[in-house]
Design a protein around this motif. Structure first.
Motif, short mmCIF file in Angstrom:
data_model
loop_
_atom_site.label_atom_id
_atom_site.label_comp_id
_atom_site.label_asym_id
_atom_site.label_seq_id
_atom_site.Cartn_x
_atom_site.Cartn_y
_atom_site.Cartn_z
N TYR A 64 0.87 -1.17 0.00
CA TYR A 64 0.00 0.00 0.00
C TYR A 64 0.91 1.23 0.00
CZ TYR A 64 -3.85 -3.12 1.23
OH TYR A 64 -4.79 -4.12 1.22
N SER A 65 0.68 2.11 -0.95
CA SER A 65 1.59 3.23 -1.15
C SER A 65 0.82 4.48 -1.54
CB SER A 65 2.62 2.86 -2.24
OG SER A 65 3.54 3.89 -2.47
N PHE A 66 1.50 5.61 -1.46
CA PHE A 66 0.97 6.89 -1.94
C PHE A 66 2.10 7.57 -2.70
CE2 PHE A 66 0.23 11.54 -0.92
CZ PHE A 66 -0.75 11.72 -1.89
N ARG A 67 1.86 7.90 -3.93
CA ARG A 67 2.93 8.34 -4.84
C ARG A 67 3.79 9.43 -4.25
NH1 ARG A 67 3.31 12.38 -8.76
NH2 ARG A 67 4.71 11.90 -10.51
N ARG A 68 3.22 10.45 -3.63
CA ARG A 68 3.97 11.63 -3.22
C ARG A 68 4.53 11.54 -1.79
NH1 ARG A 68 -0.62 14.32 -4.90
NH2 ARG A 68 -0.79 15.38 -2.89
N CYS A 69 4.25 10.48 -1.08
CA CYS A 69 4.75 10.34 0.28
C CYS A 69 6.23 9.97 0.27
CB CYS A 69 3.96 9.26 1.02
SG CYS A 69 4.66 8.83 2.63
N PRO A 70 7.11 10.75 0.93
CA PRO A 70 8.53 10.42 0.91
C PRO A 70 8.87 9.09 1.57
CG PRO A 70 8.09 12.22 2.45
CD PRO A 70 6.83 12.00 1.67
N SER A 127 -2.84 -2.53 9.04
CA SER A 127 -2.06 -1.59 9.86
C SER A 127 -2.99 -0.48 10.34
CB SER A 127 -0.91 -1.01 9.04
OG SER A 127 -0.19 -0.06 9.79
N PRO A 128 -3.56 -0.60 11.52
CA PRO A 128 -4.54 0.37 12.01
C PRO A 128 -4.02 1.79 12.15
CG PRO A 128 -4.67 -1.67 13.26
CD PRO A 128 -3.46 -1.77 12.39
N LYS A 129 -2.69 1.98 12.18
CA LYS A 129 -2.20 3.36 12.33
C LYS A 129 -2.47 4.19 11.08
CE LYS A 129 2.61 2.68 10.88
NZ LYS A 129 4.03 2.90 11.25
N GLY A 130 -2.73 3.54 9.95
CA GLY A 130 -3.24 4.23 8.77
C GLY A 130 -2.25 5.07 8.00
N THR A 131 -0.96 4.78 8.13
CA THR A 131 0.05 5.50 7.35
C THR A 131 0.68 4.58 6.32
OG1 THR A 131 1.81 5.00 8.96
CG2 THR A 131 0.58 7.06 9.26
N VAL A 132 1.16 5.19 5.24
CA VAL A 132 1.87 4.43 4.22
C VAL A 132 3.37 4.66 4.38
CG1 VAL A 132 -0.01 4.42 2.54
CG2 VAL A 132 1.60 6.33 2.56
N PRO A 133 4.17 3.67 3.91
CA PRO A 133 3.77 2.45 3.21
C PRO A 133 3.43 1.32 4.18
CG PRO A 133 6.16 2.57 3.34
CD PRO A 133 5.64 3.85 3.95
N ILE A 153 17.12 9.36 2.68
CA ILE A 153 17.06 10.79 2.96
C ILE A 153 16.58 11.62 1.77
CG2 ILE A 153 18.56 12.80 3.44
CD1 ILE A 153 20.14 11.01 5.33
N PHE A 154 16.96 11.22 0.58
CA PHE A 154 16.70 12.03 -0.61
C PHE A 154 15.25 12.50 -0.77
CE2 PHE A 154 14.88 10.66 -4.78
CZ PHE A 154 14.86 11.91 -5.39
N PRO A 155 14.22 11.64 -0.58
CA PRO A 155 12.85 12.12 -0.80
C PRO A 155 12.44 13.27 0.11
CG PRO A 155 12.92 9.72 -0.76
CD PRO A 155 14.24 10.21 -0.26
N PHE A 156 13.03 13.34 1.30
CA PHE A 156 12.68 14.40 2.24
C PHE A 156 13.37 15.72 1.87
CE2 PHE A 156 12.13 10.33 4.22
CZ PHE A 156 10.90 10.45 4.85
N VAL A 157 14.61 15.62 1.40
CA VAL A 157 15.30 16.82 0.92
C VAL A 157 14.56 17.36 -0.30
CG1 VAL A 157 17.44 17.74 -0.04
CG2 VAL A 157 17.52 16.03 1.81
N ARG A 158 14.14 16.48 -1.18
CA ARG A 158 13.38 16.90 -2.36
C ARG A 158 12.10 17.62 -1.95
NH1 ARG A 158 8.94 14.62 -4.70
NH2 ARG A 158 8.56 15.07 -6.92
N GLN A 159 11.41 17.10 -0.95
CA GLN A 159 10.16 17.72 -0.49
C GLN A 159 10.42 19.10 0.11
OE1 GLN A 159 8.03 16.09 3.02
NE2 GLN A 159 6.31 15.78 1.61
N PHE A 160 11.50 19.22 0.87
CA PHE A 160 11.85 20.51 1.45
C PHE A 160 12.15 21.53 0.35
CE2 PHE A 160 14.87 23.65 2.90
CZ PHE A 160 14.34 24.07 4.11
#
Length: 210
Positions: free
Chosen positions: A8-14, A48-54, A153-160
């Motif tokens: 289970y994924s979400f495209r834009r989630c780092p 996964s009841p916490k409801g976060t991806v992935p 780390i890269f996806p988070f730097v990209r988001q920033f």
């Protein structure tokens, strides 16, 4: 049909991005279920009841719902590019902790009722400056080839950076800017950022990577 692990994924989630990159490099094929966060499927919440991806549901029923654990699971099975040799847990902890907190406050000030994000950008700058300094002796964070730490780390730097690209481009971080650009333009990132429709119960499976 051979049963596949389900991601289970979400495209834009780092967090989901780094999990998809590790799965892709490992050569493992999974059934991808693209999630819309405001309309999460019951199947994911049951796993996964916490409801976060992935969230990765293995064929034996086990559930892995932390992105770093998914990365290590995939790369323990197969790591042709030896990514695990470039694992720096301390640096990743700084990314997932103080830097991610500053990133969220900087990017989404309305969520925190923040008027001036200067303090949060300054906090993030400390981490980004350290990354640039680490790139002095080699092209990537642990070596001259990409490794686990880079991808974590890269996806988070990209988001920033996406929050204010002009500001980032004006900073004295040429090594970090080249590092980020190389990852954004990589075939691996292009592969994991393909768009998929929202998964709904009963849909035909979508296998990833294609």
């Amino acid at each position: 049909m051979t049963k596949r692990h389900i991601l289970y994924s979400f495209r834009r989630c780092p967090y989901a991005m780094r999990a998809r990159m590790a799965i892709t490099v490992s050569g493992i094929s999974v059934e991808l279920r693209e999630v819309v966060l405001r309309d999460k499927p019951d199947e994911m919440l049951e796993a996964s009841p916490k409801g976060t991806v992935p969230v990765l549901v293995l064929t034996d029923g086990r559930v892995i719902d932390e992105s770093l654990s998914i990365m290590r699971w995939a790369l323990d099975l197969n790591t042709p590019q030896n990514w695990l040799a470039g694992d720096d847990p301390a640096l990743i902890t700084l990314n997932d902790g103080p830097f991610k907190t500053a990133l969220d406050r900087y990017k989404y000030p309305h969520r925190y009722e923040i008027i001036d994000t200067a303090a949060d950008r300054l906090e993030a700058t400390k981490f980004l400056s350290d990354l640039d300094a680490r790139l002095t002796s080699h092209i990537h964070l642990a070596d001259n080839t990409p490794g686990f730490t880079d991808i974590a780390i890269f996806p988070f730097v990209r988001q920033f950076v996406a929050t204010d690209q002009s500001w980032f481009g004006a900073q004295p971080w040429p090594r970090l800017q080249r590092w980020l650009d190389a990852h954004v333009r990589s075939p691996l990132f292009e592969t994991i950022m393909q768009r998929y429709p929202q998964w709904r119960t009963g849909d035909a499976p979508t296998f990833f990577p294609i």
